[in-house]
Motif scaffolding. Structure first.
Motif, PDB file in Angstrom:
ATOM      1  N   LEU A   1      30.151-184.845  83.077  1.00  0.00           N
ATOM      2  CA  LEU A   1      30.748-184.815  81.744  1.00  0.00           C
ATOM      3  C   LEU A   1      32.159-185.409  81.772  1.00  0.00           C
ATOM      4  CD1 LEU A   1      30.857-184.044  78.775  1.00  0.00           C
ATOM      5  CD2 LEU A   1      31.464-181.703  79.461  1.00  0.00           C
ATOM      6  N   ALA A   2      32.939-185.029  82.775  1.00  0.00           N
ATOM      7  CA  ALA A   2      34.301-185.564  82.895  1.00  0.00           C
ATOM      8  C   ALA A   2      34.275-187.078  83.051  1.00  0.00           C
ATOM      9  CB  ALA A   2      35.012-184.922  84.089  1.00  0.00           C
ATOM     10  N   SER A   3      33.328-187.569  83.865  1.00  0.00           N
ATOM     11  CA  SER A   3      33.215-189.006  84.088  1.00  0.00           C
ATOM     12  C   SER A   3      32.809-189.736  82.817  1.00  0.00           C
ATOM     13  CB  SER A   3      32.195-189.270  85.203  1.00  0.00           C
ATOM     14  OG  SER A   3      31.992-190.652  85.378  1.00  0.00           O
ATOM     15  N   LEU A   4      31.826-189.193  82.107  1.00  0.00           N
ATOM     16  CA  LEU A   4      31.362-189.839  80.874  1.00  0.00           C
ATOM     17  C   LEU A   4      32.457-189.828  79.814  1.00  0.00           C
ATOM     18  CD1 LEU A   4      29.174-191.160  79.190  1.00  0.00           C
ATOM     19  CD2 LEU A   4      28.296-188.879  78.621  1.00  0.00           C
ATOM     20  N   HIS A   5      33.171-188.720  79.707  1.00  0.00           N
ATOM     21  CA  HIS A   5      34.246-188.630  78.722  1.00  0.00           C
ATOM     22  C   HIS A   5      35.330-189.669  79.004  1.00  0.00           C
ATOM     23  CE1 HIS A   5      37.901-186.935  76.815  1.00  0.00           C
ATOM     24  NE2 HIS A   5      37.051-186.581  75.868  1.00  0.00           N
ATOM     25  N   ALA A   6      35.716-189.809  80.289  1.00  0.00           N
ATOM     26  CA  ALA A   6      36.723-190.802  80.664  1.00  0.00           C
ATOM     27  C   ALA A   6      36.233-192.216  80.374  1.00  0.00           C
ATOM     28  CB  ALA A   6      37.074-190.664  82.147  1.00  0.00           C
ATOM     29  N   SER A   7      34.947-192.457  80.638  1.00  0.00           N
ATOM     30  CA  SER A   7      34.367-193.768  80.365  1.00  0.00           C
ATOM     31  C   SER A   7      34.384-194.091  78.878  1.00  0.00           C
ATOM     32  CB  SER A   7      32.928-193.820  80.896  1.00  0.00           C
ATOM     33  OG  SER A   7      32.300-195.030  80.550  1.00  0.00           O
TER      34      SER A   7
ATOM     35  N   ARG B   1      23.918-179.260  76.841  1.00  0.00           N
ATOM     36  CA  ARG B   1      23.911-178.239  75.783  1.00  0.00           C
ATOM     37  C   ARG B   1      23.094-177.023  76.222  1.00  0.00           C
ATOM     38  NH1 ARG B   1      25.857-179.731  70.801  1.00  0.00           N
ATOM     39  NH2 ARG B   1      25.946-181.973  70.267  1.00  0.00           N
ATOM     40  N   THR B   2      21.948-177.294  76.841  1.00  0.00           N
ATOM     41  CA  THR B   2      21.103-176.202  77.319  1.00  0.00           C
ATOM     42  C   THR B   2      21.820-175.407  78.403  1.00  0.00           C
ATOM     43  OG1 THR B   2      19.099-177.490  76.840  1.00  0.00           O
ATOM     44  CG2 THR B   2      18.878-175.645  78.377  1.00  0.00           C
TER      45      THR B   2
ATOM     46  N   VAL C   1      35.073-174.887  84.398  1.00  0.00           N
ATOM     47  CA  VAL C   1      35.533-174.207  83.188  1.00  0.00           C
ATOM     48  C   VAL C   1      36.434-175.182  82.451  1.00  0.00           C
ATOM     49  CG1 VAL C   1      35.344-171.879  84.087  1.00  0.00           C
ATOM     50  CG2 VAL C   1      37.426-173.145  84.497  1.00  0.00           C
ATOM     51  N   PHE C   2      36.399-175.195  81.191  1.00  0.00           N
ATOM     52  CA  PHE C   2      37.046-176.233  80.388  1.00  0.00           C
ATOM     53  C   PHE C   2      38.145-175.658  79.525  1.00  0.00           C
ATOM     54  CE2 PHE C   2      33.009-177.797  81.575  1.00  0.00           C
ATOM     55  CZ  PHE C   2      33.123-179.164  81.672  1.00  0.00           C
ATOM     56  N   PRO C   3      39.330-176.241  79.657  1.00  0.00           N
ATOM     57  CA  PRO C   3      39.950-176.674  80.889  1.00  0.00           C
ATOM     58  C   PRO C   3      41.320-176.078  80.895  1.00  0.00           C
ATOM     59  CG  PRO C   3      40.173-178.425  79.262  1.00  0.00           C
ATOM     60  CD  PRO C   3      39.728-177.155  78.562  1.00  0.00           C
ATOM     61  N   THR C   4      42.061-176.103  81.968  1.00  0.00           N
ATOM     62  CA  THR C   4      43.461-175.710  81.906  1.00  0.00           C
ATOM     63  C   THR C   4      44.265-176.785  81.190  1.00  0.00           C
ATOM     64  OG1 THR C   4      43.717-176.684  84.086  1.00  0.00           O
ATOM     65  CG2 THR C   4      43.439-174.314  83.985  1.00  0.00           C
ATOM     66  N   ARG C   5      43.912-178.031  81.444  1.00  0.00           N
ATOM     67  CA  ARG C   5      44.435-179.126  80.640  1.00  0.00           C
ATOM     68  C   ARG C   5      43.434-180.262  80.728  1.00  0.00           C
ATOM     69  NH1 ARG C   5      49.958-182.125  81.896  1.00  0.00           N
ATOM     70  NH2 ARG C   5      48.536-183.448  83.027  1.00  0.00           N
TER      71      ARG C   5
ATOM     72  N   SER D   1      37.174-176.874  73.956  1.00  0.00           N
ATOM     73  CA  SER D   1      36.266-176.087  74.780  1.00  0.00           C
ATOM     74  C   SER D   1      35.172-176.995  75.308  1.00  0.00           C
ATOM     75  CB  SER D   1      35.642-174.969  73.940  1.00  0.00           C
ATOM     76  OG  SER D   1      34.797-175.536  72.948  1.00  0.00           O
ATOM     77  N   ALA D   2      34.383-176.479  76.260  1.00  0.00           N
ATOM     78  CA  ALA D   2      33.272-177.259  76.789  1.00  0.00           C
ATOM     79  C   ALA D   2      32.296-177.625  75.680  1.00  0.00           C
ATOM     80  CB  ALA D   2      32.567-176.461  77.886  1.00  0.00           C
ATOM     81  N   THR D   3      32.044-176.670  74.787  1.00  0.00           N
ATOM     82  CA  THR D   3      31.119-176.930  73.680  1.00  0.00           C
ATOM     83  C   THR D   3      31.634-178.031  72.774  1.00  0.00           C
ATOM     84  OG1 THR D   3      30.379-174.623  73.734  1.00  0.00           O
ATOM     85  CG2 THR D   3      29.923-175.890  71.728  1.00  0.00           C
ATOM     86  N   GLU D   4      32.942-178.007  72.493  1.00  0.00           N
ATOM     87  CA  GLU D   4      33.537-179.052  71.646  1.00  0.00           C
ATOM     88  C   GLU D   4      33.487-180.403  72.333  1.00  0.00           C
ATOM     89  OE1 GLU D   4      36.849-176.377  69.240  1.00  0.00           O
ATOM     90  OE2 GLU D   4      37.345-177.261  71.174  1.00  0.00           O
ATOM     91  N   LEU D   5      33.758-180.406  73.637  1.00  0.00           N
ATOM     92  CA  LEU D   5      33.761-181.662  74.378  1.00  0.00           C
ATOM     93  C   LEU D   5      32.364-182.272  74.439  1.00  0.00           C
ATOM     94  CD1 LEU D   5      35.763-183.450  75.914  1.00  0.00           C
ATOM     95  CD2 LEU D   5      35.006-182.339  78.010  1.00  0.00           C
ATOM     96  N   VAL D   6      31.370-181.444  74.735  1.00  0.00           N
ATOM     97  CA  VAL D   6      29.989-181.937  74.753  1.00  0.00           C
ATOM     98  C   VAL D   6      29.590-182.433  73.367  1.00  0.00           C
ATOM     99  CG1 VAL D   6      27.572-181.245  75.023  1.00  0.00           C
ATOM    100  CG2 VAL D   6      29.259-180.556  76.725  1.00  0.00           C
ATOM    101  N   GLY D   7      30.037-181.730  72.331  1.00  0.00           N
ATOM    102  CA  GLY D   7      29.721-182.156  70.970  1.00  0.00           C
ATOM    103  C   GLY D   7      30.312-183.521  70.653  1.00  0.00           C
ATOM    104  N   ALA D   8      31.561-183.764  71.067  1.00  0.00           N
ATOM    105  CA  ALA D   8      32.209-185.058  70.815  1.00  0.00           C
ATOM    106  C   ALA D   8      31.482-186.178  71.551  1.00  0.00           C
ATOM    107  CB  ALA D   8      33.669-185.005  71.251  1.00  0.00           C
TER     108      ALA D   8
END
Length: 362
Positions: free
Chosen positions: A195-201, A177-178, A14-18, A43-50
């Protein structure tokens, strides 16, 4: 709880407490200044969108780069034609040349008949050059093509590897997204990890920008020492540690020092650097200056990291790169082997890398 959080018993993210981790090392990599007020986490949707937008931008940029590199890359067979013609011209008898000659027939040993007789072809000549000088013109054209191949081929190979990587990442984002649509805004655990790994990268590579800190007091002020005033950052401040060490102020008001000679680099790395301070050098084995933020690891902000990294990239052989790799670690990880050349140091333990555009503060 800090960081990404799994929903209890569900095995999903769940995205995220922080958004970012709370340890000093992870916070530096992820891009948050501990103690600063932060915007509401996405939100998860916003993060995936970015992540999706950043991946799409990479695909677009790399596709254009691939096209440009391919347009510059000539066929090696064309180079061989220039070389063969140069060889043929160089062995023609000198008495067959006269000033003003614009064409000559030469043998083509790449095409022979059944009797072993070579075909012939007519080549153009500079009328003011004899056969040998014209041969040199053909050899130069051959060398120019081969130099281009040697220089462009590895760039094209790396570009295509990166393009393949980001196309694959774009496909992964489509699957996320799906999954979000099916899961009502919640990702499965495996996808959340990815997703967390890719975002950090992406943050580490500078493809995504960390949220801007809204903290008004800088870290220096938070520990009771106000940031150095702008007036202090004049010529005398810049040479505070000598003529071969530049001194700057980071966005949070910390001193950033940069050695500009072998002796100065040793002073920065082995005398000025303290255990928990943040040390920088161009990555990938690239020669360059030693740079240090004179503040503890858990005090610096992402803006400070990027600031110092850009200085390290500028004062290195990577200065002309659009995005240069810079390694950073703690001061206590920097050492020297007895008898090694002046300015050469060794690193121990785990280091980190960031990609930045080389530059100096205005």
């Amino acid at each position: 709880a800090d960081g990404w959080a799994r929903s209890a018993g569900a095995g999903a993210w769940v995205f995220p407490t922080r958004l970012f981790a709370s340890s000093p090392t992870e916070a530096t990599l992820s891009g948050i200044d501990e103690g600063a007020s932060t915007p509401a986490p996405p939100s998860a949707t916003e993060l995936v969108g970015a992540v999706a937008r950043a991946a799409a931008e990479q695909v677009k940029a790399l596709t254009a780069k691939q096209r440009a590199l391919r347009s510059q890359l000539q066929d090696p067979a064309a180079a061989e034609v220039w070389h063969r013609r140069g060889v043929a011209l160089s062995v023609l008898p000198a008495k067959g040349w006269h000033r003003g000659l614009t064409q000559v027939e030469i043998p083509d040993y790449s095409a022979v008949d059944d009797a072993g007789k070579p075909a012939t072809e007519v080549v153009e000549l500079d009328p003011d050059k004899d056969f040998r000088d014209n041969a040199q013109v053909y050899f130069k054209r051959y060398k120019k093509i081969m130099r281009g191949i040697e220089q462009i081929a590895p760039l094209l190979e790396r570009c295509e590897e990166e393009l393949q990587r980001w196309r694959a990442e774009s496909e992964r984002v489509k699957r996320w997204r799906t999954e979000l649509a099916v899961g009502g805004g919640v990702l499965p655990a495996e996808s959340g990890d990815a997703l967390a790994s890719l975002h950090a990268s992406m943050l580490a590579e500078g493809l995504l920008q960390p949220p801007a800190s809204s903290a008004k007091p800088a870290k220096a002020a938070a520990r009771g020492a106000p940031p150095v005033a702008k007036a202090e950052a004049g010529p005398s401040f810049k040479r505070k540690y000598g003529k071969d060490i530049d001194c700057f102020l980071s966005p949070s008001g910390f001193e950033v020092v940069c050695g500009r000679s072998s002796a100065a680099n040793e002073q920065v790395s082995l005398k000025l650097a303290k255990s928990e301070q943040v040390w920088f050098h161009a990555g990938g084995g690239i020669a360059g200056s030693h740079v240090l933020i004179r503040a503890n690891w858990d005090e610096v902000s992402p803006e400070d990291i990027a600031f110092a990294a850009r200085i390290a990239a500028w004062h290195s052989k990577a200065r002309e790169m659009n995005r240069a790799p810079v390694t950073y670690c703690k001061g206590r990880q920097v050492g020297k082997v007895k008898g090694s050349p002046q300015g050469k140091v060794t690193l121990s333990g785990r280091g980190y890398q960031i990609f930045v555009e080389p530059g100096l503060p205005e």
